[in-house]
Scaffold this motif. Structure first.
Motif, short mmCIF file in Angstrom:
data_model
loop_
_atom_site.label_atom_id
_atom_site.label_comp_id
_atom_site.label_asym_id
_atom_site.label_seq_id
_atom_site.Cartn_x
_atom_site.Cartn_y
_atom_site.Cartn_z
N LEU A 117 35.72 33.30 26.86
CA LEU A 117 36.05 34.53 27.06
C LEU A 117 35.11 35.74 27.13
CD1 LEU A 117 39.16 35.02 24.47
CD2 LEU A 117 39.36 35.04 27.14
N ALA A 118 33.92 35.67 26.25
CA ALA A 118 32.95 36.45 26.45
C ALA A 118 32.37 36.64 27.63
CB ALA A 118 32.03 36.28 25.43
N THR A 119 31.99 35.43 28.32
CA THR A 119 31.49 35.21 29.44
C THR A 119 32.38 36.12 30.56
OG1 THR A 119 30.28 33.34 29.14
CG2 THR A 119 30.61 33.80 31.41
N PHE A 120 33.71 35.52 30.52
CA PHE A 120 34.72 36.33 31.35
C PHE A 120 34.64 37.95 31.53
CE2 PHE A 120 39.07 37.74 32.33
CZ PHE A 120 39.27 37.58 33.66
N PHE A 121 34.63 38.36 30.01
CA PHE A 121 34.79 39.86 29.94
C PHE A 121 33.40 40.47 30.38
CE2 PHE A 121 38.66 38.76 27.51
CZ PHE A 121 39.59 39.45 28.58
N SER A 122 32.12 39.65 30.28
CA SER A 122 31.10 40.33 30.90
C SER A 122 31.05 40.59 32.44
CB SER A 122 29.95 39.27 30.75
OG SER A 122 29.42 39.05 29.33
N GLY A 123 32.01 40.06 33.19
CA GLY A 123 32.45 40.23 34.66
C GLY A 123 33.52 41.28 34.98
N THR A 124 34.27 41.46 34.03
CA THR A 124 35.54 42.33 34.36
C THR A 124 36.23 42.85 33.04
OG1 THR A 124 37.78 42.15 35.32
CG2 THR A 124 37.18 40.17 34.36
N TYR A 125 37.25 43.76 33.20
CA TYR A 125 37.78 44.43 32.12
C TYR A 125 39.32 43.94 32.30
CZ TYR A 125 38.93 47.87 35.55
OH TYR A 125 39.46 48.65 36.55
N HIS A 126 39.63 43.22 33.64
CA HIS A 126 41.00 42.92 33.71
C HIS A 126 41.34 41.77 32.74
CE1 HIS A 126 41.69 45.30 37.26
NE2 HIS A 126 40.46 45.03 37.77
N THR A 127 42.52 41.59 32.22
CA THR A 127 42.97 40.41 31.43
C THR A 127 43.45 39.45 31.99
OG1 THR A 127 44.98 41.60 30.99
CG2 THR A 127 43.40 42.29 29.65
N ARG A 128 43.39 38.72 33.01
CA ARG A 128 43.53 37.94 33.62
C ARG A 128 42.84 37.58 34.97
NH1 ARG A 128 49.12 37.92 36.90
NH2 ARG A 128 49.95 37.52 34.96
N GLY A 129 42.50 36.06 34.99
CA GLY A 129 41.45 35.77 35.99
C GLY A 129 41.15 34.18 35.52
N ALA A 300 32.96 35.46 43.68
CA ALA A 300 32.65 35.52 42.28
C ALA A 300 31.98 36.34 41.78
CB ALA A 300 32.15 33.92 41.95
N ILE A 301 32.19 36.94 40.65
CA ILE A 301 31.05 37.88 39.81
C ILE A 301 30.43 37.18 39.14
CG2 ILE A 301 30.96 39.76 38.32
CD1 ILE A 301 34.21 40.29 39.25
N ARG A 302 29.16 37.20 39.12
CA ARG A 302 27.91 36.39 38.49
C ARG A 302 27.59 37.25 37.08
NH1 ARG A 302 28.19 34.57 43.50
NH2 ARG A 302 27.43 32.37 43.87
N VAL A 303 27.58 36.80 36.28
CA VAL A 303 27.08 37.34 34.74
C VAL A 303 26.01 36.58 34.03
CG1 VAL A 303 29.40 38.33 34.43
CG2 VAL A 303 28.72 36.19 33.27
N LEU A 304 25.01 37.40 33.41
CA LEU A 304 23.95 36.53 32.85
C LEU A 304 24.29 36.01 31.65
CD1 LEU A 304 21.30 39.41 32.91
CD2 LEU A 304 21.04 36.98 34.02
N ASP A 305 25.34 36.50 30.74
CA ASP A 305 25.51 35.90 29.64
C ASP A 305 26.74 36.51 29.01
OD1 ASP A 305 24.79 38.53 28.56
OD2 ASP A 305 22.82 37.76 28.45
N GLY A 306 27.24 36.40 27.84
CA GLY A 306 28.49 36.97 27.16
C GLY A 306 28.44 38.16 26.40
N VAL A 307 27.09 38.83 26.28
CA VAL A 307 27.07 39.94 25.36
C VAL A 307 27.75 41.11 25.58
CG1 VAL A 307 24.95 40.98 26.57
CG2 VAL A 307 25.47 41.29 24.12
#
Lengths: 340, 340
Positions: A117-129, A300-307
């Motif tokens: 979940l943290a990885t997901f929300f590193s890439g977006t503030y939307h709540t589905r995806g 895709a939106i690429r993220v470094l980590d889940g921080v």
């Protein structure tokens, strides 16, 4: 001086903490309810399975102490915290870490969240995806109403993690072993792997019908913990980039197919939303990532980590509504702390 | 009485011992220079890697003591011995076992031999040909002038053993894990594996987006030592026999292909000779075995283990010429001792 202290205390009581605990490092960020990040710290591994609970406890504390350092002693008071961690709530509970963080100023709620979940929300503030993470392991998730709706794979190196760094590294050493005794096609991965392991491929000696190099490969690989095979994954990427090695191309094509199948397993027509990629295998410069992206039919939106995502989760648990502006504020202030 | 004792002693001094030390059991046979077997005994595991040297030493002694039991105390004198063992001469030396066997009456030479050669000579007295063994592991050998000329695979579960019992069992659990979360096709292997592990497939609970059954599968499989996955190989054979399960058929077809490639890697036009099959995976009732046989273009001789071949090797080291008559004598007298 005394008024400054009062102000600091007031701000401090509104400060919240977000942790992103991963296999190789643990990150902590201190932020306020507007999403502005004030402190950032990093420490050792935070995976309860690979590092063990006592080491995870120490990593969390060290990361928070480092994040708090620039804020001075007056800042040490946090109204709530979130820890994003692999296997959270299956293997661990907040109780395991609460006391250690209380000593450092945590006064309110402590909530465990999934690292996915943290990885997901590193890439977006939307709540589905959707999120697809391929590092040492591999896992996909469908997120709906801000929660994990379904996951696929993430079954570990023996049962799954298809297309992950471990999986690719394992295929590399198996391909080399097959090439060395003629069961499989020749490949430039042989010279590359033997060089990395410091094995001389040219020793003419045979033992029981096997070359010295093959015997030394056996000795070197079985001296490793299996998951360490992930360190040989870059050899496949290099062999494709350097000389279009057919064996390495086949390995990466099968990895892409496996990751696409994992992502496909969580796809649901009712859930539309962004696709977030995490982990080194899907990184920016990999054709593997672009081919999984193409198979998924979108960018895709690429993220470094889940921080950053852990910060989003911490804000939501604290009652904030994370919108586009707040999401940008988290990323901008965090970037300033990470790359000062 | 005293003349009987003298005769026994005289015979005893011509007696030789052959050991076949394998992963699950160690076998000893006592025979004379004509190939007639007098005593047979069985004990625990004799693989130095999986059992450890002290346990192997104990297994060798127990097997010999059991073999000598029907011969009475006068028989305890042996002019030479051979131990056929996995990884012989790479991992072990005769010095490790000599003292323990001296105490039981070994007076002359002790020679270590490959278990693969012993398997080959369980099937033929000819000194050239091919052996393919697929049990927990998988390995092929070309034999020439009575010695190992080339081997392929036998690289262990992490690097090789393609098509082995471990390999098939590993594919079974991976196929089930993929089917459970929708990454792979449905298969009857799911119900079969969950039943073997005592997991109820119907629990409706989810943890972090994963079914309870999937989580319990993860817990059960990671509690095993990896090589234990070989115990799930029979599920693939059963699923093909019972309902022509397509996933299981695919696993066994790929296993057959891998074993054919392993055998093909040691093939040399100059070496003609019998093909010997060892290990449970290539056993009599398996279509996998017949398909590897067909790919090799000839009939294979299937052997149970390496004990007769260890006897052949022991006779050769003692200076006997093993011909067809002697080979038949070994098998006939051994069968009488094993199935009295």
């Amino acid at each position: 001086m005394s008024s400054h202290n009062r102000d600091t205390k007031k701000v401090a009581m509104q400060q919240i903490v977000a942790f992103d605990a991963g296999g190789t490092s643990t990150r902590a960020v201190i932020l306020d309810r507007t999403g502005a990040c004030f402190g950032y710290g990093k420490a050792g591994g935070g995976n309860p399975v690979s590092s063990g609970i006592p080491a995870v406890r120490a990593s969390l504390r060290t990361a928070l102490q480092r994040a708090a350092q620039p804020l001075g002693p007056g800042a040490a008071g946090y109204s709530s915290a979130v820890i994003a961690m692999a296997g959270a709530s299956v293997r661990t509970s907040a109780e395991m870490f609460r006391d250690g963080l209380k000593e450092l100023g945590l006064q309110g709620a402590l909530v465990m969240e999934s690292d996915l979940l943290a990885t997901f929300f590193s890439g977006t503030y939307h709540t589905r995806g959707y999120a697809l993470v391929a590092g040492t392991g591999a896992i996909a998730a469908r997120i709906s109403a801000g929660r994990l709706d379904a996951v696929a794979d993430g079954m570990g190196w023996l049962l799954g993690d298809s297309g992950s760094g471990f999986w690719i590294g394992h295929q590399v050493v198996r391909a080399v072993s097959a090439a060395l005794d003629g069961r499989g096609p020749q490949t430039s991965l042989c010279a590359a792997l033997l060089a990395v392991l410091g094995i001389d491929p040219g020793i003419p000696a045979f033992f029981q019908g096997r070359t010295a190099a093959a015997q030394q490969l056996v000795d070197a690989i079985y001296a490793l913990v299996p998951v360490e095979l992930s360190r040989f994954a870059p050899l496949a990427f290099d062999a494709v980039a350097d000389c279009a090695d057919a064996v390495a191309q086949d390995i990466l094509a099968r990895a892409a197919g496996a990751l696409s199948a994992t992502l496909g397993a969580v796809a649901a027509p009712a859930v539309k939303g962004p696709l977030i990629f995490g982990g080194s295998i899907l990184g920016r410069h990999s054709t593997l990532g672009t081919s999984v992206e193409a198979a998924a039919g979108g960018n895709a939106i690429r993220v470094l980590d889940g921080v950053a995502g852990a910060a989003v989760l911490a804000l939501r648990h604290a009652g904030s509504i994370v919108d586009a502006a707040m999401f940008v504020r988290i990323h901008e202030t965090l970037a300033g702390l990470r790359n000062p």
